[in-house]
Enzyme design. Structure first.
Site: not given
Ligand SMILES: Cc1cc2nc3c(=O)[nH]c(=O)nc-3n(C[C@H](O)[C@H](O)[C@H](O)COP(=O)(O)OP(=O)(O)OC[C@H]3O[C@@H](n4cnc5c(N)ncnc54)[C@H](O)[C@@H]3O)c2cc1C
Length: 388
Positions: A134, A139, A141, A187, A241, A252, A348, A372
């Site tokens: 996804l 893209a 959060s 979406y 979606y 989750r 420690g 997730e």
């Molecule tokens: C090891 C790993 C494995 C993963 N595996 C998968 C997978 O199998 N499939 C898949 O599809 N994805 C996967 N992901 C992606 C993961 O789901 C995303 O990294 C996660 O959803 C966060 O998105 P982002 O990294 O773009 O952070 P961002 O969305 O850019 O967020 C950055 C910060 O801003 C904050 N933030 C963003 N929007 C808001 C808001 N509206 N209100 C308050 N705070 C906000 C967040 O909480 C975060 O602290 C994986 C990620 C990692 C690191």
């Protein structure tokens, strides 16, 4: 109280006989088969093929797959127990099995046609891995802002775009890929596709070099006019979606299970160590300051486990669980971070080096608050439920 009433109010952590058998056999496997390899897998960021084969043989790669398709015919709660037990020894294996069961297989069981089930479920249960794609660079959060496009030409779609962070990307044979067939519809254009590794125009890109869960592969996926037969749409066109929301709501809970397994592993190491380690002429377990740290960690873990088991049991009972799932992931990922940090502290200096297992668990814990749905996103879901 009548036995029937007692059964109805059984403790959340009270396991049925089949649940107990599953948990014990997975834990036994994790200790015997995985434990000796955990450090090497972490150092080399590698998931050995023969380990995946053995996990298939154990039955944990197809827990909810009906027996008719070669699976174990278990419940979602069984998957949660397996992920927890594996994560107690290695959270990298825990998340691999989690994505396979709570995202990929879950989506197929709910949304796949009979033909798709016959084609993919037997392979997933017996030998092949799945991935769930996804997220993209822009893209995360805001997952439905995805830029990957799918263009129809009758009996085929051409997918173009890039996915990022895809767990199991290195090993998977089947990918659930979300792409937009009608960007003007927002979406409501998002559609889920079943993409096989060998489809023309599909390549697995860079594998990330991570801080934790290093043996679990996390890869970029590249689609360049990737040809996907129209019969490989999962669910309905424009309803991707829904596939994403519904599977992630359940997925989750699996991350919650990964986090309580991790915390249990860290706590067990800490308890054993404080009985052995002597300072000031006695085991450090005899100091009240140490005992209190352990007591707090054990209490947080217990609370987290209750949240995870409750969410999973609600899901299996067909009851609403959205808020409970968000709470369980939020809380258990924080608990895992606290408990593993406490374990490093009680070791420690030895807690800070790779010769002892708690350093790795501390690094592994951080991801629970990120994937997730980050902790902020979970709190958003909980707040929305509260405020109506
Ligand atoms: C090891 C790993 C494995 C993963 N595996 C998968 C997978 O199998 N499939 C898949 O599809 N994805 C996967 N992901 C992606 C993961 O789901 C995303 O990294 C996660 O959803 C966060 O998105 P982002 O990294 O773009 O952070 P961002 O969305 O850019 O967020 C950055 C910060 O801003 C904050 N933030 C963003 N929007 C808001 C808001 N509206 N209100 C308050 N705070 C906000 C967040 O909480 C975060 O602290 C994986 C990620 C990692 C690191």
């Amino acid at each position: 109280m009548a036995q029937e009433a007692l059964d109805r109010v059984a403790a959340l952590t009270q396991l049925s006989e089949d649940e107990q058998i599953l948990r014990d056999s997975v834990l036994e496997f994790a200790e015997r088969r995985m434990r000796p390899q955990v450090r090497e897998m972490d150092e080399h960021a590698k998931m050995p093929r023969d380990l995946i084969d053995d996990l298939c043989a154990l039955g944990v790669m197809g827990i909810e797959i009906p027996e008719a398709y070669g699976g174990s015919g278990g419940s979602f709660f069984h998957a949660v127990l397996a992920v927890e037990a594996l994560s107690q020894v290695d959270p990298s294996v825990g998340v691999m099995v989690d994505v396979q069961n709570t995202l990929v297989i879950n989506a197929l069981i709910r949304w796949a046609s009979d033909a798709q089930k016959s084609r993919y479920l037997p392979a997933l249960a017996s030998r092949s891995e799945g991935a769930y794609a996804l997220s993209e660079s822009g893209a995360g959060s805001d997952a439905f802002a995805l830029a990957t496009r799918a263009v129809s030409s009758g009996d085929r779609y051409a997918i173009t775009g890039r996915k990022l962070w895809i767990t199991n990307g290195n090993e998977a044979d089947l990918f659930i890929v979300f792409a937009n067939v009608n960007p003007q519809a927002g979406y409501r254009g998002i559609t889920a596709f079943l993409v096989e590794r060998g489809f023309p125009g599909f390549t697995v890109g860079k594998k990330e070099d991570k801080m934790g869960i290093r043996a679990s592969s996390t890869c970029e996926l590249i689609f360049e006019d990737c040809e996907v037969p129209a019969e490989n749409v999962l669910g309905e066109v424009g309803k991707g979606y829904k596939v994403a929301i519904e599977t992630l709501n359940e997925g989750r809970i699996g991350i919650g299970a990964q986090m309580i397994g991790l915390a249990q592993g860290a706590l067990d190491h800490a308890v054993a160590y404080v009985k052995e380690r002597r300072q000031f002429g006695k085991p450090i377990a005899e100091f009240q300051g140490v005992q209190f740290q352990l007591a707090r960690a054990a209490t947080e873990l217990e609370a987290a486990r209750l949240l995870v088991y409750n969410a999973a049991r609600l899901r299996d009972a067909g009851r609403p669980f959205l808020k409970e799932a968000a709470m369980c992931k939020l809380y258990s990922s924080e608990a895992a971070e606290h408990v593993s940090s406490m374990a490093v502290q009680l070791f420690g200096g030895y807690g800070f080096v790779k010769d002892y297992p708690v350093e790795k668990l501390y690094r592994d814990a951080k991801i629970g608050e990120i994937y997730e749905g980050t902790s902020n996103m979970q709190m958003g879901t909980i707040a929305k439920q509260l405020l109506g």
